[in-house]
Design a protein around this motif. Structure first.
Motif, PDB file in Angstrom:
ATOM      1  N   UNK A  31       2.190  -8.553  -9.901  1.00  0.00           N
ATOM      2  CA  UNK A  31       3.197  -7.518 -10.126  1.00  0.00           C
ATOM      3  C   UNK A  31       3.857  -7.138  -8.807  1.00  0.00           C
ATOM      4  N   UNK A  32       5.142  -6.891  -8.873  1.00  0.00           N
ATOM      5  CA  UNK A  32       5.913  -6.439  -7.714  1.00  0.00           C
ATOM      6  C   UNK A  32       6.095  -4.935  -7.820  1.00  0.00           C
ATOM      7  N   UNK A  33       5.655  -4.199  -6.793  1.00  0.00           N
ATOM      8  CA  UNK A  33       5.699  -2.739  -6.822  1.00  0.00           C
ATOM      9  C   UNK A  33       6.645  -2.234  -5.736  1.00  0.00           C
ATOM     10  N   UNK A  34       7.607  -1.435  -6.140  1.00  0.00           N
ATOM     11  CA  UNK A  34       8.485  -0.736  -5.197  1.00  0.00           C
ATOM     12  C   UNK A  34       7.906   0.652  -4.962  1.00  0.00           C
ATOM     13  N   UNK A  35       7.572   0.961  -3.719  1.00  0.00           N
ATOM     14  CA  UNK A  35       7.092   2.289  -3.352  1.00  0.00           C
ATOM     15  C   UNK A  35       8.262   3.147  -2.908  1.00  0.00           C
ATOM     16  N   UNK A  36       8.191   4.446  -3.154  1.00  0.00           N
ATOM     17  CA  UNK A  36       9.313   5.340  -2.871  1.00  0.00           C
ATOM     18  C   UNK A  36       9.744   5.279  -1.412  1.00  0.00           C
TER      19      UNK A  36
ATOM     20  N   UNK B  96      -0.766 -11.356  -3.161  1.00  0.00           N
ATOM     21  CA  UNK B  96      -0.978 -12.321  -4.244  1.00  0.00           C
ATOM     22  C   UNK B  96      -1.087 -11.667  -5.618  1.00  0.00           C
ATOM     23  N   UNK B  97      -1.794 -10.531  -5.706  1.00  0.00           N
ATOM     24  CA  UNK B  97      -1.897  -9.819  -6.981  1.00  0.00           C
ATOM     25  C   UNK B  97      -0.894  -8.668  -7.063  1.00  0.00           C
ATOM     26  N   UNK B  98      -0.751  -7.915  -5.975  1.00  0.00           N
ATOM     27  CA  UNK B  98       0.152  -6.770  -5.912  1.00  0.00           C
ATOM     28  C   UNK B  98       1.079  -6.959  -4.710  1.00  0.00           C
ATOM     29  N   UNK B  99       2.346  -7.243  -4.944  1.00  0.00           N
ATOM     30  CA  UNK B  99       3.322  -7.313  -3.853  1.00  0.00           C
ATOM     31  C   UNK B  99       3.935  -5.930  -3.680  1.00  0.00           C
ATOM     32  N   UNK B 100       4.013  -5.462  -2.436  1.00  0.00           N
ATOM     33  CA  UNK B 100       4.459  -4.093  -2.170  1.00  0.00           C
ATOM     34  C   UNK B 100       5.712  -4.115  -1.289  1.00  0.00           C
ATOM     35  N   UNK B 101       6.754  -3.422  -1.754  1.00  0.00           N
ATOM     36  CA  UNK B 101       7.990  -3.250  -1.001  1.00  0.00           C
ATOM     37  C   UNK B 101       8.192  -1.763  -0.761  1.00  0.00           C
TER      38      UNK B 101
ATOM     39  N   UNK C 258      -3.282   0.351   1.125  1.00  0.00           N
ATOM     40  CA  UNK C 258      -4.647   0.738   1.484  1.00  0.00           C
ATOM     41  C   UNK C 258      -5.521   0.888   0.242  1.00  0.00           C
ATOM     42  N   UNK C 259      -4.966   1.462  -0.824  1.00  0.00           N
ATOM     43  CA  UNK C 259      -5.736   1.589  -2.069  1.00  0.00           C
ATOM     44  C   UNK C 259      -6.059   0.203  -2.618  1.00  0.00           C
ATOM     45  N   UNK C 260      -5.092  -0.704  -2.550  1.00  0.00           N
ATOM     46  CA  UNK C 260      -5.337  -2.075  -3.015  1.00  0.00           C
ATOM     47  C   UNK C 260      -6.497  -2.698  -2.249  1.00  0.00           C
ATOM     48  N   UNK C 261      -6.500  -2.525  -0.924  1.00  0.00           N
ATOM     49  CA  UNK C 261      -7.582  -3.080  -0.118  1.00  0.00           C
ATOM     50  C   UNK C 261      -8.933  -2.517  -0.492  1.00  0.00           C
ATOM     51  N   UNK C 262      -8.997  -1.208  -0.741  1.00  0.00           N
ATOM     52  CA  UNK C 262     -10.256  -0.570  -1.113  1.00  0.00           C
ATOM     53  C   UNK C 262     -10.719  -0.995  -2.506  1.00  0.00           C
ATOM     54  N   UNK C 263      -9.747  -1.344  -3.373  1.00  0.00           N
ATOM     55  CA  UNK C 263     -10.079  -1.717  -4.749  1.00  0.00           C
ATOM     56  C   UNK C 263     -10.320  -3.214  -4.917  1.00  0.00           C
ATOM     57  N   UNK C 264     -10.164  -3.976  -3.835  1.00  0.00           N
ATOM     58  CA  UNK C 264     -10.363  -5.416  -3.922  1.00  0.00           C
ATOM     59  C   UNK C 264      -9.197  -6.156  -4.538  1.00  0.00           C
ATOM     60  N   UNK C 265      -8.014  -5.529  -4.560  1.00  0.00           N
ATOM     61  CA  UNK C 265      -6.794  -6.174  -5.065  1.00  0.00           C
ATOM     62  C   UNK C 265      -6.018  -6.735  -3.883  1.00  0.00           C
ATOM     63  N   UNK C 266      -5.641  -7.991  -3.935  1.00  0.00           N
ATOM     64  CA  UNK C 266      -5.025  -8.641  -2.780  1.00  0.00           C
ATOM     65  C   UNK C 266      -3.514  -8.410  -2.756  1.00  0.00           C
TER      66      UNK C 266
ATOM     67  N   UNK D 124       3.844  -8.349   3.061  1.00  0.00           N
ATOM     68  CA  UNK D 124       3.416  -7.699   1.813  1.00  0.00           C
ATOM     69  C   UNK D 124       4.143  -8.226   0.583  1.00  0.00           C
ATOM     70  N   UNK D 125       5.224  -8.989   0.776  1.00  0.00           N
ATOM     71  CA  UNK D 125       5.889  -9.646  -0.364  1.00  0.00           C
ATOM     72  C   UNK D 125       6.041 -11.143  -0.132  1.00  0.00           C
ATOM     73  N   UNK D 126       5.292 -11.689   0.819  1.00  0.00           N
ATOM     74  CA  UNK D 126       5.422 -13.105   1.170  1.00  0.00           C
ATOM     75  C   UNK D 126       4.587 -13.951   0.224  1.00  0.00           C
TER      76      UNK D 126
END
Length: 384
Positions: A179-184, A205-210, A194-202, A270-272
């Motif tokens: 999933x591609x996530x746009x942050x405000x 590859x799993x969560x792209x952050x812009x 940081x939450x992704x890292x703590x939750x074991x979400x990569x 983070x979106x590569x």
């Protein structure tokens, strides 16, 4: 000519506010003289004009109803550079064009092949719902779904860091992946990574952050470094100063709004990622991104990738929403915009480095895509 006292109330703990201030100062230097009274803030609960100030006009990011009320009571022209109180009585506004902002985010995500999208914006006085609404509209225009983070509490409520992390983790795990996530903004983008890292979400590859804006330090120290939208905050400050100057000259304080387009997406790790399960499309895209600036055509791509042209076009439409020729054009134009912004190369040199035969060809493609000439784009970018 009288020297106006102009107050500036913007936070400067991030690049956005500092660049707004630079834009105001640039206008004052060219068209003043102005006496700039600057009060920087990092907490917005009790913002007020210092008692020692005697201002003729104000540029501010208005963050609360009380802040708005206090500024309106001064009876001076005010230009707001925030998006929380658009249309407030007697307040002019200069803000980011969030429709273009959302389109830039979508174009970036679609170029990676994403079909799942989300928007992350915990309740805050830093931004309005306009950003999320614009991004949701851009997603839904393609017949897709935008998943929005809705934690169930209002602005001002305090929750513990552990509770925040649990709520965000639960939301992330419910999203379809990748999933591609746009942050405000950059701060929320870093928080999400940081939450992704703590939750074991990569990430990515799993969560792209812009990130929705480009605070350089925040984006660079994030792990992985954050891709971000470069909003034209210096130009926002400059245009806010220009509008305030007009109000000071006329002695008026009309409501209005100028929307300023962002500059571009700055791609980092983070979106590569390629969220595409067709290896031939991925191979074609990688070849194009390595060689687009050498003047290649779709025929060159087809020599690299063993697939029929019609099939490649169908798969590009499916994953990216555009044809291979359109992707080549997009890559070249993005390269040209980067060179126009970051270098002093001549127009012929920019054209050659972007894969165009010359400045005439570049100019024609640039005007068609962006409704302004490369030279006009460079001059506008210099304000930023």
């Amino acid at each position: 000519m009288p020297i106006h006292n102009v107050g500036v109330l913007v936070e400067t703990d991030a690049s956005w506010g500092r660049n707004v201030l630079r834009g105001v100062a640039s206008y004052a230097e060219k068209f003043g003289p102005w006496n700039l009274l600057v009060e920087t803030h990092h907490s917005f609960i009790n913002w007020a004009v210092p008692a020692t100030w005697r201002v003729d006009g104000l540029i501010a990011r208005i963050s609360t109803p009380l802040h708005l009320q206090r500024l309106q009571s001064l009876k001076v022209p005010i230009v707001d550079v925030g998006d929380l109180f658009l249309g407030a009585e007697g307040i002019d506004s200069v803000v980011t064009d969030f429709d273009t902002w959302a389109d830039m985010a979508m174009e970036h995500f679609r170029s990676k092949g994403f079909v799942n999208f989300a928007y992350y914006a915990p309740p805050s006085r830093d931004y309005s719902n306009l950003r999320g609404e614009a991004f949701a509209a851009a997603v839904e225009q393609l017949g897709l779904v935008c998943h929005r983070y809705r934690p169930g509490y209002r602005i001002g409520r305090e929750i513990s860091p552990d509770e925040h992390r649990r709520r965000v983790t639960r939301w992330l795990r419910q999203l379809p992946q990748p999933v591609a996530v746009l942050a405000a903004d950059a701060l929320r983008g870093k928080d999400l990574a940081e939450v992704c890292g703590q939750a074991g979400l990569t990430v990515p590859d799993e969560i792209a952050v812009l990130a929705g804006d480009s605070d350089e330090l925040t984006c660079e120290i994030c792990m992985p470094p954050l891709s971000s939208i470069e909003v034209a905050s210096r130009r926002i400050g400059y245009e806010a100063a220009a509008r305030l100057a007009g109000h000071l000259a006329r002695g008026s304080s009309p409501s209005g709004c100028l929307r300023v387009e962002p500059d571009r997406v700055l791609s980092r790790q983070s979106t590569d990622v390629m969220a595409i399960d067709d290896p031939l499309v991925v191979r074609a895209l990688r070849f194009m991104r390595l060689n687009a600036y050498r003047g290649i055509t779709v025929l060159d791509v087809l020599q690299e990738v063993p697939v029929a042209r019609r099939q490649l076009e169908r798969q590009f439409k499916r994953y990216l929403g555009r044809l291979p020729a359109e992707e080549l054009r997009r890559l070249r134009l993005e390269r040209a915009r980067q060179l126009l912004t970051e270098t002093e190369l001549s127009m012929d040199e920019v054209a050659e480095a972007s894969g165009y035969a010359g400045s005439t060809q570049l100019g024609s493609a640039f005007r068609k895509a962006f409704q302004l000439t490369p030279l006009s784009y460079r001059r506008r970018a210099q304000l930023d």
